[in-house]
Design a protein around this motif. Sequence first.
Motif, short mmCIF file in Angstrom:
data_model
loop_
_atom_site.label_atom_id
_atom_site.label_comp_id
_atom_site.label_asym_id
_atom_site.label_seq_id
_atom_site.Cartn_x
_atom_site.Cartn_y
_atom_site.Cartn_z
N ASN A 150 -4.42 5.80 12.08
CA ASN A 150 -4.10 7.05 10.93
C ASN A 150 -3.61 6.55 9.70
O ASN A 150 -2.62 7.22 9.45
N ASN A 151 -4.00 5.62 9.07
CA ASN A 151 -3.49 5.20 7.80
C ASN A 151 -4.68 5.47 6.89
O ASN A 151 -5.89 5.05 6.69
N HIS A 152 -4.10 6.30 5.92
CA HIS A 152 -4.72 6.66 4.74
C HIS A 152 -4.16 6.34 3.35
O HIS A 152 -4.55 6.71 2.35
N GLU A 183 0.68 -1.32 -0.17
CA GLU A 183 0.16 0.03 0.00
C GLU A 183 0.76 1.16 0.10
O GLU A 183 1.91 1.16 0.45
N GLY A 194 0.73 5.75 0.58
CA GLY A 194 0.09 6.75 1.03
C GLY A 194 0.55 6.97 2.53
O GLY A 194 1.30 6.12 3.00
N THR A 214 -3.48 3.36 0.33
CA THR A 214 -4.48 2.72 -0.35
C THR A 214 -3.54 1.47 -1.15
O THR A 214 -2.48 1.74 -1.53
#
Length: 338
Positions: free
Chosen positions: A109-111, A99, A101, A113
């Motif tokens: 707090n994982n944004h 992933e 981003g 993708t």
Amino acid sequence: MKQFNFLSRITFKKRYIIPILLLLVLSITSAGTFTWTSISQRAVNETRFEELPGGRLHDDFEGLNHLTRQQGRTNKDIYVENYSSENILARVRLSEYMEVGAGAGLAENNHATPLSGAGLENATLANHNSWAVVRPGGYLSDATTISSLRDYVTLHLGDDNSRPKIFMPTFNQNNQSQESNTTGRGLETLTGAYNTNLGISMPGTHDQWSLGQTHTSTLRTWDVRNGEEVLTSDVTHTAQATVQSQHGGYMTMNDWIALGRPMGNFWVHDNDGWLYWATWVPANSATSLLLDVLEVNFSDRETFYGMHVESDLATAEDLDTWQGVTASASDLLNNIIN
């Protein structure tokens, strides 16, 4: 040795991503799960029991700290040991996740993708079962599209015998345990531990042990009569070599069929992702390497990449417990047994 590397795609991917990424946070995890199935646990008489069959998945991972800008080669040795006196059969499956981003690889707090074009549309960081299975040729499940993961990670599958692999036999001989045997930065997911059952830290490099070197630790075994694990302290093991591979240690299932269905010391990669050891794993020995090296090219971006490793090991009597065996794989296993 087979390499999954498709350089023609890397240039385009770099031009597209690098300008919009500012920070690199890279984490590679090696998760090993081990499944052992045996129904041949039986008493000979009241005072003597037959030795239980058993095996262990090994994962020696060097990590990335020695690399410059997270680019280059790192050791990742995966192989299977049979620590018992009875022949066993083995298959292993690799799956990957990546992933990109803000907060990639973090639980909170994982944004980030999942990487596009990698078969990860329904995948999540926490669910290893949703990760993309490594298939022959680096293809996705449609068998026509190359996974975009191959732009970033080259898998060196097989073993050409150019660098003999010396390993320390496992101290976990409890065949009820589903833990893998890891060193270096290889993470054992059931316990969250590194350098399992050794009592010391190892670098996870290819040559971390020397032939004939000894190590003393606590041996774990299973007491059938009392149904409990037994710990025996101060047991010494001696490092030994894995078996010598044939055919470069690796071929696809299509190659195996085209070559007349040979048997021997190599892994056969089925189209569904399972890799089958193409003969018995002999008593008190280990297969040649299924995976030897990772060659990574992550560049400067906030990224998480993970590889999950799982295995099924069994005696011939217990093969019916393996799920999802294809017709071709069934032919291979029957050729070994018969």
